[in-house]
Scaffold this motif. Structure first.
Motif: not given
Length: 398
Positions: A159-162, A88-89, A124-128, A114-117
């Motif tokens: 877990x150890x991921x995001x 998704x990100x 964001x301008x374009x993403x919702x 956060x997955x998008x940094x």
């Protein structure tokens, strides 16, 4: 403003194949079922609408290629997507880079940001996106624990991921809300997915006297943890689990031993949509119960929670194209999304008053998987945040 009839295109990036495919089926169904109502929008001179679906293949790189194809070849005016903490990100980032409005759903907004940094507060301008927060999950899970009395010593199997790092986050995560309600959280230790050995986590569970476990594990990992804890003579009174356990484990993994283990565990989870929710489609007034019934009738499969979110995706896209100053202009469609307030089959969505820019919230209830003749049945067991949603079962401790 363009007043001549033109062709508008809704692009969809869906997991038609790969490990996320079970979550793509509700979206594919909604697109087929809603096609007649999506075929035209009345805005200016009126516009015909086509829907183009491209397969993410449950892979971030393939998802990015799908967005590029939708933007360049199909000339999509808006892109819809759902499912996948990596996929998704990737879709959202590609849309942001290409200047294509994007609407997504299905996982916590902190993860989306956060997955998008970015940090909460970034615009964001374009993403919702519309969903719930990690803090909302914590509030619902704490209420479930409190149904058993409390406060509790809660073992956190993350877990150890995001996803795990955000659940642990001292400001934006799960822990601050749950701790503030008096519960003592014990991190059982990070693990790599898929995991095969939870002996260290089971040892910490024994060491700290954990009586409740919370997690965001896959069905397979949670079943393995539960089996190893049980073999060590430990049995948590309750397991709360988000992410994959918001879906019936019989849909997401085929192993009978996993099904048996999780049925025995009586996992509690979050409920973001069900046939009992008191909402209607903005397209045609369809109720949640009617949508769930139609899905079962037409597919032969039980409803899944993403069904309601998939329908809300389509409703919101139709609304944005219908209200944009110029639906042929991607920037105008993005502005329409940013100002949207809409009553959908997934509940009221409001991008004007979200917790952070670009986000609309969905309210959560608490549920538990109860055994039924046709497999696991999701019962609503707490409804403090959606009092108009009927409770359909009692929370059962093991």
């Amino acid at each position: 403003m363009n007043t001549s009839p033109t062709q508008l295109t809704i692009g969809v990036v869906a997991p038609l194949t790969g490990r996320l495919a079970p979550l793509g089926r509700p979206l594919s169904y909604v697109l087929r079922a809603a096609a007649p109502r999506l075929a035209r929008v009345r805005n200016g001179g009126g516009h015909k609408v086509s829907v183009v679906v491209r397969d993410s293949r449950s892979d971030p790189a393939a998802a990015r290629r799908a967005v590029h194809d939708l933007a360049a070849t199909d000339r999509a005016h808006i892109v819809l997507t759902m499912a996948g903490t990596q996929v998704l990100p990737a879709v959202a980032d590609a849309c942001e880079e290409l200047g294509v409005p994007c609407l997504s759903t299905t996982f916590p907004w902190q993860t989306y940001v956060r997955a998008r940094g970015a940090d909460p507060g970034h615009r964001f301008r374009w993403t919702y996106h519309f969903a719930w927060g990690l803090d909302d999950i914590a509030a619902v899970f704490a209420q479930l624990w409190e149904e058993l009395g409390g406060p509790h010593t809660v073992g956190c199997l993350w877990n150890d991921d995001l996803q795990g790092s955000l659940l642990r986050h001292e400001e934006y995560g799960f822990a601050p809300v749950a701790s503030a309600r008096g519960h003592h959280l014990v991190d059982l230790g990070p693990y790599r997915e898929p995991a095969h050995d939870f002996r260290a986590q089971v040892g910490r569970m024994r060491e700290h006297g954990v009586d409740v476990v919370t997690s965001a594990a896959t069905a397979g990992d949670l079943a393995r943890f539960h089996r190893q804890a049980r073999q060590a003579g430990l049995r948590p009174r309750l397991i709360t689990c988000s992410r994959w356990l918001t879906y019936p484990h019989t849909h997401t993994v085929s192993a009978p031993d996993v099904h048996a283990e999780l049925a025995d565990a009586r996992v509690a989870t979050l409920v973001y949509w069900s046939p009992g929710h008191p909402y209607r489609s903005s397209l045609d007034g369809t109720t949640c119960a009617e949508l769930a019934h139609a899905y079962r009738r037409d597919t032969g499969e039980a409803w899944l929670q993403p069904l309601g979110l998939a329908h809300a995706l389509v409703e919101t896209a139709h609304h944005a194209l219908s209200t944009a100053d110029d639906p042929t202009d991607r920037a105008a469609v993005a502005r329409a999304l940013a100002g949207t307030t809409l009553a959908t089959i997934a509940g009221p969505l409001d991008w004007n008053h979200g917790p952070t820019p670009n986000i609309a919230l969905i309210r959560l209830a608490g549920g538990q998987w109860h055994p039924g003749p046709d497999g696991p049945r999701l019962a609503v067991v707490t409804n403090a945040h959606i009092p108009e949603l009927p409770v359909t079962g009692r929370l059962t401790a093991t």
